[in-house]
Design a protein around this motif. Structure first.
Motif, PDB file in Angstrom:
ATOM      1  N   ARG A 166       0.938  -1.508  -0.148  1.00  0.00           N
ATOM      2  CA  ARG A 166       0.568   0.006  -0.161  1.00  0.00           C
ATOM      3  C   ARG A 166       0.951   1.255   0.371  1.00  0.00           C
ATOM      4  NH1 ARG A 166      -5.216  -1.543   4.652  1.00  0.00           N
ATOM      5  NH2 ARG A 166      -6.099  -3.382   3.028  1.00  0.00           N
ATOM      6  N   GLY A 167       0.087   1.758  -0.382  1.00  0.00           N
ATOM      7  CA  GLY A 167       1.058   3.545  -1.340  1.00  0.00           C
ATOM      8  C   GLY A 167       1.245   4.356   0.962  1.00  0.00           C
ATOM      9  N   LEU A 168       2.220   5.052   0.153  1.00  0.00           N
ATOM     10  CA  LEU A 168       2.483   6.520   1.068  1.00  0.00           C
ATOM     11  C   LEU A 168       2.494   7.780   0.730  1.00  0.00           C
ATOM     12  CD1 LEU A 168       3.993   4.311   4.205  1.00  0.00           C
ATOM     13  CD2 LEU A 168       1.803   4.583   4.264  1.00  0.00           C
ATOM     14  N   ALA A 169       2.680   8.374   0.943  1.00  0.00           N
ATOM     15  CA  ALA A 169       2.820   9.766   0.966  1.00  0.00           C
ATOM     16  C   ALA A 169       4.598   9.879   0.485  1.00  0.00           C
ATOM     17  CB  ALA A 169       2.496  11.154   1.554  1.00  0.00           C
ATOM     18  N   ASP A 170       5.464  11.057  -0.382  1.00  0.00           N
ATOM     19  CA  ASP A 170       6.349  10.939  -0.777  1.00  0.00           C
ATOM     20  C   ASP A 170       7.303  11.279   0.813  1.00  0.00           C
ATOM     21  OD1 ASP A 170       6.453   9.758  -3.528  1.00  0.00           O
ATOM     22  OD2 ASP A 170       5.499  12.020  -4.195  1.00  0.00           O
ATOM     23  N   LEU A 171       6.922  12.458   1.821  1.00  0.00           N
ATOM     24  CA  LEU A 171       7.531  12.872   2.425  1.00  0.00           C
ATOM     25  C   LEU A 171       6.851  12.151   3.527  1.00  0.00           C
ATOM     26  CD1 LEU A 171       7.338  16.875   1.404  1.00  0.00           C
ATOM     27  CD2 LEU A 171       9.396  13.990   0.597  1.00  0.00           C
ATOM     28  N   ALA A 172       7.875  12.628   5.317  1.00  0.00           N
ATOM     29  CA  ALA A 172       7.744  11.378   6.033  1.00  0.00           C
ATOM     30  C   ALA A 172       6.341  12.730   6.742  1.00  0.00           C
ATOM     31  CB  ALA A 172       8.847  12.206   6.677  1.00  0.00           C
ATOM     32  N   ASP A 173       6.207  13.644   6.171  1.00  0.00           N
ATOM     33  CA  ASP A 173       4.678  15.247   6.692  1.00  0.00           C
ATOM     34  C   ASP A 173       3.830  14.585   5.961  1.00  0.00           C
ATOM     35  OD1 ASP A 173       5.827  16.005   4.527  1.00  0.00           O
ATOM     36  OD2 ASP A 173       6.245  17.837   5.402  1.00  0.00           O
ATOM     37  N   GLY A 174       3.637  13.548   5.223  1.00  0.00           N
ATOM     38  CA  GLY A 174       2.587  13.627   4.885  1.00  0.00           C
ATOM     39  C   GLY A 174       2.358  14.207   3.465  1.00  0.00           C
ATOM     40  N   THR A 175       3.386  14.754   2.765  1.00  0.00           N
ATOM     41  CA  THR A 175       3.315  15.482   1.516  1.00  0.00           C
ATOM     42  C   THR A 175       3.406  14.711  -0.098  1.00  0.00           C
ATOM     43  OG1 THR A 175       3.951  17.321   2.499  1.00  0.00           O
ATOM     44  CG2 THR A 175       4.059  17.548   0.115  1.00  0.00           C
TER      45      THR A 175
END
Length: 248
Positions: A166-175
């Motif tokens: 499953r995919g996550l955002a590119d940046l650690a802050d959810g961006t």
């Protein structure tokens, strides 16, 4: 070639700056590059190393001792200007930059070294960080936003007990970063929004329209305002002037 001050001190000086990541390179990365520069170019003892790029600094007003070498991570958007300044003043340098940026400036008299590698993050997982992502991160940095990449997927157990990617955002802050190149289709923009909505931790999306010649900033903003996907988060655009603007 001893450093004129430790890189750790250089980084620590700006840890109170919460709104920018203008010049941060992990110390272990900087030390590895500096060691390579010393080995490759035969650095002599006593040659000072200068790090002139930090938030609010003017590299043109920094003191450069005689015989020094600049080893640092400059703002990529003005890389050619920086290189010409050092050439004009006889200051030796070894600068970091994304590969596409290196070969786009092509200043005479400069050698470019491209490293063919992927990034391995602190948790040991490899991730290919694409050039367009780095360039978008650089433009965010110029707007006072610190970017920390993360592994953009995770494995979780599905209903049948099997692992699902499953995919996550590119940046650690959810961006989530979306770079547009020759994009003129509303459907492409809508597809990017739907994709972002499927990222479990995504709380904002940044569309980088800096290099896009297929859609104006106003057209993109209008399109994003009418998009139905990703209602849970905020949407920003980096416009053709490199300015970060909130759309909704």
């Amino acid at each position: 070639m001893p450093k004129s001050r430790s890189y750790e001190e250089f980084v620590d000086k700006f840890k109170s700056e919460k709104t920018t990541g203008d010049c941060y390179t992990p110390p272990e990365v900087y030390d590895a590059v500096l060691a390579w520069v010393r080995d490759e170019y035969g650095g002599r003892h006593g040659v000072p190393i200068v790090c002139p790029f930090w938030p609010g600094a003017d590299y043109g007003r920094v003191e450069y001792p005689d015989g020094c070498v600049v080893v640092d991570n400059p703002p990529f958007s003005i890389l050619a200007k920086i290189i010409r300044f050092y050439q004009a003043h006889g200051i030796r340098f070894f600068l970091f930059a994304p590969g596409l940026t290196l070969f786009s400036v092509m200043v005479p008299g400069v050698t470019c070294i491209a490293a063919d590698l992927n990034v391995t993050y602190a948790n040991g997982a490899p991730k290919e960080t694409h050039e367009h992502e780095l360039e978008t991160a650089e433009r965010l940095r110029a707007n006072g936003v610190r970017c920390m990449f993360q592994i953009d997927h995770e494995y979780v157990k599905g209903d049948d007990g099997r692992l699902v990617d499953r995919g996550l955002a590119d940046l650690a802050d959810g961006t989530e970063l979306k770079s547009l190149h020759a994009c003129s289709s509303k459907n492409t923009v809508f597809s990017h929004m739907k994709n972002a909505s499927r990222k479990r931790d995504a709380v904002r999306v940044v569309f980088d329209n800096f290099h896009n010649r297929g859609m104006s900033d106003d057209e993109l903003a209008k399109c994003l305002r009418h998009a139905q996907a990703f209602k849970r988060g905020t949407v920003y655009v980096i416009n053709s002037d490199g300015i970060l603007v909130r759309i909704k």
